[in-house]
Every structure is written in C-alpha cells, then in structure tokens.
Design a protein around this motif. Sequence first.
Motif, mmCIF file in Angstrom:
data_model
loop_
_atom_site.group_PDB
_atom_site.id
_atom_site.type_symbol
_atom_site.label_atom_id
_atom_site.label_comp_id
_atom_site.label_asym_id
_atom_site.label_seq_id
_atom_site.Cartn_x
_atom_site.Cartn_y
_atom_site.Cartn_z
ATOM 1 N N UNK A 150 -5.130 -4.190 5.750
ATOM 2 C CA UNK A 150 -5.000 -3.459 7.006
ATOM 3 C C UNK A 150 -6.335 -3.470 7.748
ATOM 4 N N UNK A 151 -7.445 -3.323 6.992
ATOM 5 C CA UNK A 151 -8.764 -3.333 7.634
ATOM 6 C C UNK A 151 -9.041 -4.673 8.304
ATOM 7 N N UNK A 152 -8.579 -5.740 7.670
ATOM 8 C CA UNK A 152 -8.759 -7.062 8.277
ATOM 9 C C UNK A 152 -8.053 -7.147 9.624
ATOM 10 N N UNK A 153 -6.994 -6.369 9.781
ATOM 11 C CA UNK A 153 -6.248 -6.363 11.038
ATOM 12 C C UNK A 153 -6.664 -5.190 11.924
ATOM 13 N N UNK A 154 -7.822 -4.571 11.601
ATOM 14 C CA UNK A 154 -8.290 -3.395 12.332
ATOM 15 C C UNK A 154 -7.209 -2.341 12.434
ATOM 16 N N UNK A 155 -6.629 -2.070 11.340
ATOM 17 C CA UNK A 155 -5.434 -1.249 11.332
ATOM 18 C C UNK A 155 -5.659 -0.134 10.321
ATOM 19 N N UNK A 156 -4.927 0.938 10.476
ATOM 20 C CA UNK A 156 -5.006 2.008 9.493
ATOM 21 C C UNK A 156 -4.087 1.661 8.336
ATOM 22 N N UNK A 157 -4.632 1.526 7.167
ATOM 23 C CA UNK A 157 -3.819 1.167 6.013
ATOM 24 C C UNK A 157 -3.107 2.382 5.462
#
Lengths: 223, 368
Positions: A150-157
């Motif tokens: 999720x971090x790779x996608x700038x996303x909240x995991x």
Amino acid sequence: MSETTEMPRRVMLVDDHPMWLEALGADLTEHGFEIVATAGTGEEALRRARAARPEVIVMDLQIPGPDGATCTELLLKEFPGLHVLVISASGERDDVLRAVKAGARGYLVKSASPEELLDGVRRTALGDAVFTPGLAGLVLGEFRRMVTRAEEHNDQGPVLTTREVEVLRLVAKGLAYREIAESLFVSHRTVQNHVQNVLRKLQLHNRVELALYAIERGIHHDD
Amino acid sequence: MMDVPEIFRGYALVRVTALVYVLAVDAVRLPSVAHPAVLVAVMLAVSAWTAFTLWSYASPARRRTWVLVLDLVATLVLVALSPWVLGPGSEQSVVPLWTASAPMALALWRDWSWGVLAAVLVSVVDLAAMTSTEVANWGGKLGFVLLTGGLGYLVAALRRSTCERERITASAAAMAERARLSRLVHDGVLQVLALVERDAPSFGPRGLLMATAARQQEVELRRLLQSDHGEDDIDVTVADLAAVLDRHASASVTISTPAGRVLVDNEVAAELDQAVSEVLTNVARHAGPGAKAWVLLEREGEDVVVSVRDNGVGGQLEDFEDAHRRGRFGVRHSIRSRVSDLGGVATLRTAPGRGVEWEFRIPGGRAQ
C-alpha cells in the motif's frame, strides 16, 4: 455449553481420503454434529454443497481439482454465511493463506489431536476464528506485506492496532488464548475478539486488493 | 532435422519476390527479345514451377531430394537457354535473381556446402552462357556464392539453438510433472501418518508408540519436502531464512513464518540458524520433560526478527545471566555473540514456571 443449542450442526467434510473422512465423521457424529455430505474432489464439493446446504465445511486443501483453496473461494462467494475450517496435511503456506483470505474461519493441521479437531469444528461452527501458531505467523507476515504494498502506492494500508499485533505475535509463539488473556490482563473473550478482528480486516482488505488489482488491469465491471 | 517454420516463411517471401521481379523484367523486354513466344512459355513455366516448389518445401515430408535437384537442374537449363531466347547482347538470364532460389533451398534444407556448390554451378553456367568476359560480373557471382553459404551456415546454427531450447523446455516440463506426482504420493503418505497419529493412541500404550513414530516420520518427510523447494536457487549469496528455520520443525517444535521466502545474506541465515539450534538444544536439555518450543520469524520493515519461546520450567533471569560462569548455560554466551556479530540484539526473558523466550533482532542492510 449453553450456546451449543444455537450452534450450527450441519457439516460437510471434504477430503480425498476415505479413511480420514470416516474417522472424522464418526467423531463429529458422536459429538452431536450431522454429516450432511462428504466429498472427495473439488468438483464434488461444489456440487454437493449446493445440494446439501451445509452450515460448516471442513475442507482439506489437497484434493483433486479444483483445489481446496479455490473451492473455499468459490463457495464463500456463493454462500457468504458458510463457516469453513481449512485442514491440510502438508501445510502448504500459500494455499492456507489464500483460503483464509477468501474467508475461511480457521486452519488446523491434520495431525492435530481428535480433541483439537473437534474443538476446531465447534469453534468454527460458532463463528469463532481458529488459529494455529503457524497461521498467526502467516497472517502477521501478510499484513506487513500488504502495508508495504500500500505504501508503494501511496495508499493507506490495512492497519492492525498495537494490541492486535501483540495478540497475534503471542498466538504465533504458541500461547493459548487463556495464557494471552492472563499476560495482557484482559478477558478470554477480548482475545478471541482481537483475533476475529484481524481475520475480518484481512478478508476485507483482500477484497480491496482484488478490486485494486482489477482496476489496475483495467477491468472495471464487477462480476 | 528439426523444422523451424520461420525459415520456410522467409524463403517463400524471397522466392515469390524474385518471381515477381522476373515477370516484370521479362514483360518489359518481351518486344525486343529473339524468341518472344518462348519467353512467355518460360514465364508461365517459372511461375508454375515456383508454386510447385513452394508447396513441396512447405512441409518437411515433401522436401524430397529429387525436388531439390530438379529445382537446380531447371535453374541451370533456364540459365543456359537464356542467350538463345533473349538474343545477343543480353546482360541477364531469363530468370534474374530467381536463380538464387534453388541453391538457397539446398543450403537451408540440406547443407550449406551443397548450397555453395549449387551456387557456384549456377554462377559458372551463367557466366559461360552469357559469354561475357566482363570481369566486373564476377564479384556479383562470388557475393551470391558466399551469401548462400553464409545463410545455410546461420540457419544450421539457429536450428541447433532452437533444438536445444526445446529440449530444455521439455525436460523442465518433465521435472515439473515428476514433482507434481511426488507431491501427490507424499500427500497420501502424510495423510495416512496423520490418521495413525490421530487414532493410534486409543489402542493403548503400543498405540501411543505408533502415534509417536508416525509423528516423527511425518515431520521428517515434511522437512524433506520443504528442503526440496528452493534448490533451484541460482543466487548463492542469499538464503531463504524461512526454509532454513523450517528444518528445525519437529514433534515438539513449531515454526511460524510469513508466506513466501525471507531472503537474507547467507551469513545471517547461517548464524541465526546456529543461534536457534543452540536455544532449541537448551530447551531439550533444561526446559523439562514434554516442553514445547515455538519459533516465529518476522520481517519488520528492514529488520528480521526471530523469536524462540518454550513452555518449560523457565528460571530466574539472574541465573541465566551468570549461567555461563557455572557452565550450565555455556552456550548462552555464544548465542548473544552470534547475534551481536551480525549487528543485532538478542533479548532474553524468563521467569520461574513461565518458560524462556529469546528474541533476535537483526537490523536491515544485512537482511536483503
């Protein structure tokens, strides 16, 4: 147990070993469960589950096609209320994880004692999560993987609370729920709830990840 | 000889293009040649012959030597007849460029040396028939001979490497199938062992022994199966720590790891493996009868964390801390030093009656 009157008792067993089916079936019948169907292959499992409508399925992962993890996915898609307990002899981690992410309530190894198996089926029927230390380790690892992704996608995991991680680590280190409750000064039920929540988050996030994957691949319709 | 369909496709394209060129050139010079009627017959014959040869060369079964030889003979006859058909002063044969087709076919489907021989033959007959003494023409002919030989040689090399690739693919498929079958067999054995473990204890003390034996065999077999995985590793500088720790699994030791592989430097894997096995040896010696141990492997960001816990008798932490003086827990020191040599931290927790727990944390960088 007072709740047993409420407990679903219609069980289907899926395993390609007749001896095993017979042994487990006899144990379960003796303890008040009703074996409504048995299946030796994935295909039979899918067909007979539709016909016999069991409430609980004990699913061996290593069966002739489709495999146990796939059957679990398909059946839970069709009957979301079903309680599936996954059993495997060879402990194939990826398959176990796949089945649990698809919604299986728990996992036991085949060499578990008859008491453990019976207890596992009972808890599964009641909707509780059944975790072995091995499964806890897998799930911990999976959450960390999903957070990294999720971090790779700038996303909240998917986020586990500190407490949930703590409980999961203790399960993975072989502590029984009772021991965990003691060492964290909480009730047995609270521990059970934490484990349940972890499983729910894993399954929820699995659906999110699948949807994200579909969108990334440009599949926009939902089927 | 192995068939590579692309070779025929390329050949067909060249031959058809050459035919079109022949028809165009002959059509243009038709009014000015000595025997126009014969030239028209040649154009028809060459078209038909081209169609027939392409049909023949398309499939390996139809690539007969007599077709190849006849192809070459036809080419030589046409080249030899050219001066008579075209009349004096013509620079090219009736089938310019197309003359390369027969030598090329021999180079592609027989041998490059046959191709070269045919090309030399065609060139010599061409030069002789044209009665041309122009030395400048020789270069073109030599180029044609060399190209034919080179082409045949390259195609042979291509065919060899394709053959090799197919052989490798086939053996990989065979190995995968063998692995699948052995998984099926092993799974059956594991199931029977699990059943014995489950039901034998109810047969009394001897049943209990059977169950224990079955449990040991199950663990052994599983360990064997797991060590089978990952042997296709090409990179020898890293190791899968999950697989390494899995080897410690036994009736009394449970290993929990993430799914997939946990790759770390070989040295890290070896030292942690040793540290874990020393801890487990201590459990077996000092934790009391029937004590069990659990090993948990985690990756926290860049760090690798290994925890080993047992449910044995435990003890006072102070006793453990200066145990090396009494020699009883002599290995304690080496456990700590192994982990600190890796730049990591080893933490020990214990209390009487509460087992012992070690945690090894190796910082990122050493882990990959």
